[in-house]
Design a protein around this motif. Structure first.
Motif, PDB file in Angstrom:
ATOM      1  N   UNK A 121       0.823  -1.204   0.000  1.00 58.77           N
ATOM      2  CA  UNK A 121       0.000   0.000   0.000  1.00 58.77           C
ATOM      3  C   UNK A 121       0.861   1.259   0.000  1.00 58.77           C
ATOM      4  N   UNK A 122       1.975   1.219   0.716  1.00 61.39           N
ATOM      5  CA  UNK A 122       2.855   2.390   0.738  1.00 61.39           C
ATOM      6  C   UNK A 122       3.535   2.583  -0.616  1.00 61.39           C
ATOM      7  N   UNK A 123       3.876   1.492  -1.283  1.00 68.27           N
ATOM      8  CA  UNK A 123       4.447   1.607  -2.629  1.00 68.27           C
ATOM      9  C   UNK A 123       3.402   2.138  -3.613  1.00 68.27           C
ATOM     10  N   UNK A 124       2.138   1.741  -3.423  1.00 63.38           N
ATOM     11  CA  UNK A 124       1.049   2.325  -4.217  1.00 63.38           C
ATOM     12  C   UNK A 124       1.041   3.844  -4.080  1.00 63.38           C
ATOM     13  N   UNK A 125       1.045   4.302  -2.847  1.00 61.19           N
ATOM     14  CA  UNK A 125       0.960   5.737  -2.565  1.00 61.19           C
ATOM     15  C   UNK A 125       2.194   6.480  -3.070  1.00 61.19           C
ATOM     16  N   UNK A 126       3.344   5.790  -3.055  1.00 62.08           N
ATOM     17  CA  UNK A 126       4.591   6.435  -3.480  1.00 62.08           C
ATOM     18  C   UNK A 126       4.658   6.631  -4.980  1.00 62.08           C
ATOM     19  N   UNK A 127       3.818   5.903  -5.738  1.00 62.37           N
ATOM     20  CA  UNK A 127       3.805   6.064  -7.178  1.00 62.37           C
ATOM     21  C   UNK A 127       4.555   4.996  -7.945  1.00 62.37           C
ATOM     22  N   UNK A 128       4.791   3.836  -7.314  1.00 67.28           N
ATOM     23  CA  UNK A 128       5.467   2.755  -8.031  1.00 67.28           C
ATOM     24  C   UNK A 128       4.652   2.383  -9.268  1.00 67.28           C
ATOM     25  N   UNK A 129       5.337   2.296 -10.422  1.00 60.71           N
ATOM     26  CA  UNK A 129       4.641   1.969 -11.663  1.00 60.71           C
ATOM     27  C   UNK A 129       4.648   0.476 -11.949  1.00 60.71           C
ATOM     28  N   UNK A 130       5.730  -0.205 -11.625  1.00 61.74           N
ATOM     29  CA  UNK A 130       5.801  -1.625 -11.931  1.00 61.74           C
ATOM     30  C   UNK A 130       6.760  -2.355 -11.026  1.00 61.74           C
ATOM     31  N   UNK A 131       6.478  -3.641 -10.804  1.00 62.58           N
ATOM     32  CA  UNK A 131       7.332  -4.501  -9.992  1.00 62.58           C
ATOM     33  C   UNK A 131       7.568  -5.799 -10.749  1.00 62.58           C
ATOM     34  N   UNK A 132       8.834  -6.205 -10.851  1.00 67.40           N
ATOM     35  CA  UNK A 132       9.160  -7.504 -11.419  1.00 67.40           C
ATOM     36  C   UNK A 132       9.665  -8.404 -10.309  1.00 67.40           C
ATOM     37  N   UNK A 133       9.037  -9.568 -10.167  1.00 66.98           N
ATOM     38  CA  UNK A 133       9.427 -10.547  -9.174  1.00 66.98           C
ATOM     39  C   UNK A 133      10.101 -11.721  -9.866  1.00 66.98           C
ATOM     40  N   UNK A 134      10.807 -12.544  -9.093  1.00 64.55           N
ATOM     41  CA  UNK A 134      11.526 -13.682  -9.649  1.00 64.55           C
ATOM     42  C   UNK A 134      10.985 -14.983  -9.084  1.00 64.55           C
ATOM     43  N   UNK A 135      10.794 -15.962  -9.971  1.00 66.28           N
ATOM     44  CA  UNK A 135      10.360 -17.288  -9.540  1.00 66.28           C
ATOM     45  C   UNK A 135      10.868 -18.301 -10.569  1.00 66.28           C
ATOM     46  N   UNK A 136      11.649 -19.279 -10.115  1.00 65.80           N
ATOM     47  CA  UNK A 136      12.313 -20.207 -11.025  1.00 65.80           C
ATOM     48  C   UNK A 136      11.838 -21.650 -10.922  1.00 65.80           C
ATOM     49  N   UNK A 137      11.055 -21.988  -9.897  1.00 66.00           N
ATOM     50  CA  UNK A 137      10.688 -23.388  -9.678  1.00 66.00           C
ATOM     51  C   UNK A 137       9.455 -23.465  -8.786  1.00 66.00           C
ATOM     52  N   UNK A 138       8.898 -24.664  -8.671  1.00 68.01           N
ATOM     53  CA  UNK A 138       7.764 -24.858  -7.774  1.00 68.01           C
ATOM     54  C   UNK A 138       8.224 -24.950  -6.324  1.00 68.01           C
ATOM     55  N   UNK A 139       9.364 -25.612  -6.097  1.00 68.58           N
ATOM     56  CA  UNK A 139       9.931 -25.774  -4.767  1.00 68.58           C
ATOM     57  C   UNK A 139      11.389 -25.319  -4.788  1.00 68.58           C
ATOM     58  N   UNK A 140      11.933 -24.999  -3.613  1.00 68.20           N
ATOM     59  CA  UNK A 140      13.358 -24.682  -3.526  1.00 68.20           C
ATOM     60  C   UNK A 140      14.177 -25.879  -4.012  1.00 68.20           C
TER      61      UNK A 140
END
Length: 322
Positions: A121-140
């Protein structure tokens, strides 16, 4: 601890971003995408990553703001906050707000594991336009800790609270290709974009995919809703097959990386060049790098390098240096 809200929330629309890009297309002296390292510290230890440690202190906010001021003078469009894990920086939302208030478009690359509703919510208010997350597998596994098991609760939070764009990136080759397909299906099912990146060798060059991984990649590419067309990753097709791609890389001009010490580098694999302080980086430096071809481009899998260079394929460039 409850995070204080900004007095007046910022919202950057897609139409505003398109207008900024249109102006940048007409002015080749403007950086399109700049990545800033805000901390090297990370909460994970993935086997293929060497961009982190467990002990570094975050870059002081005043120094980061001075770097944002320098990018504003260069008229950069997108500013992406990197790590390590950038969400570990104690003033990350304030920095996002500072970028937005400076007339640029703030983005974040993150593993997402420390996300909670108040921070979103704070990133919303700050004006963040986009976020890229990382995910490489189903399990560690022995290579990556960026698993869907860890990320899924965070995607649920983002679906409920985020007002910024969300995209997930997976590195194909760091795990079972069938798992990557399932990860992509889950992400698209959440309504988020999904991008597949290729593993790189020690020189930053793309490693070709096995036949099994290539077929999985082609099926992932065919998924409806995987990526907006403007962010297409067609450049990866020849690389995945072990071929080369002929294109004009504008590293150091349209896109570049700023490390924790405030030095400019062409990109993460090319750390050390030109290694000039951002505060001293000028339009003359941008023009020199814009006109200079890059010998490493033929097998380059760096997505932001290709994205940052797309505006200028029709413009001339000198032959690559050896």
């Amino acid at each position: 601890m409850q995070l204080p809200s900004f007095a007046k929330p910022v919202r950057i629309s897609r139409s505003q971003v398109m207008w900024k890009m249109a102006k940048a297309a007409l002015d080749k002296d403007r950086p399109v995408l700049v990545q800033i390292v805000v901390t090297r510290r990370c909460n994970l230890a993935c086997g293929y990553c060497y961009e982190y440690d467990k002990v570094s202190k975050p870059v002081p906010l005043a120094e980061l703001k001075a770097r944002v001021d320098a990018l504003r003078k260069l008229k950069a469009v997108f500013v992406t906050l990197n790590g390590g894990e950038p969400l570990l920086h104690p003033h990350i939302a304030e920095l996002v707000r500072y970028i937005a208030d400076s007339g640029m478009v703030p983005m974040i690359n993150t593993n997402g594991h420390v996300l909670k509703a108040p921070l979103i919510k704070r990133l919303n208010e700050a004006g963040l336009f986009g976020m890229q997350l990382s995910c490489d597998s189903l399990e560690d596994n022995e290579v990556t800790e960026k698993s869907m098991r860890r990320l899924r609760p965070k995607l649920e939070l983002l679906r409920e609270h985020a007002r910024f764009m969300v995209r997930v990136n997976g590195v194909l080759g760091s795990g079972n290709p069938a798992e990557m397909e399932e990860v992509a299906n889950i992400v698209v099912g959440f309504g988020f974009g999904f991008q597949c990146s290729l593993m790189r060798d020690s020189q930053g060059q793309a490693l070709p995919l096995s036949e099994e991984a290539l077929q999985a990649y082609l099926r992932i590419r065919a998924m409806k809703g995987r990526l907006p067309h403007v962010l297409h990753d067609n450049f990866q097709l020849p690389l995945a097959r072990g071929e080369s791609k002929n294109w004009k890389c504008r590293a150091g001009a349209r896109h570049f990386e700023v490390d924790g010490a405030g030095l400019v580098h062409l990109c993460q694999p090319k750390t050390g060049s030109p290694a000039k302080a951002l505060l001293d980086y000028s339009v003359e430096d941008i023009r020199a790098q814009f006109d200079c071809g890059k010998s490493c481009s033929a097998r380059c899998p760096i997505a932001y390098a290709h994205l940052g260079s797309r505006l200028d394929g029709f413009r001339s460039q000198q032959s690559a240096r050896a």
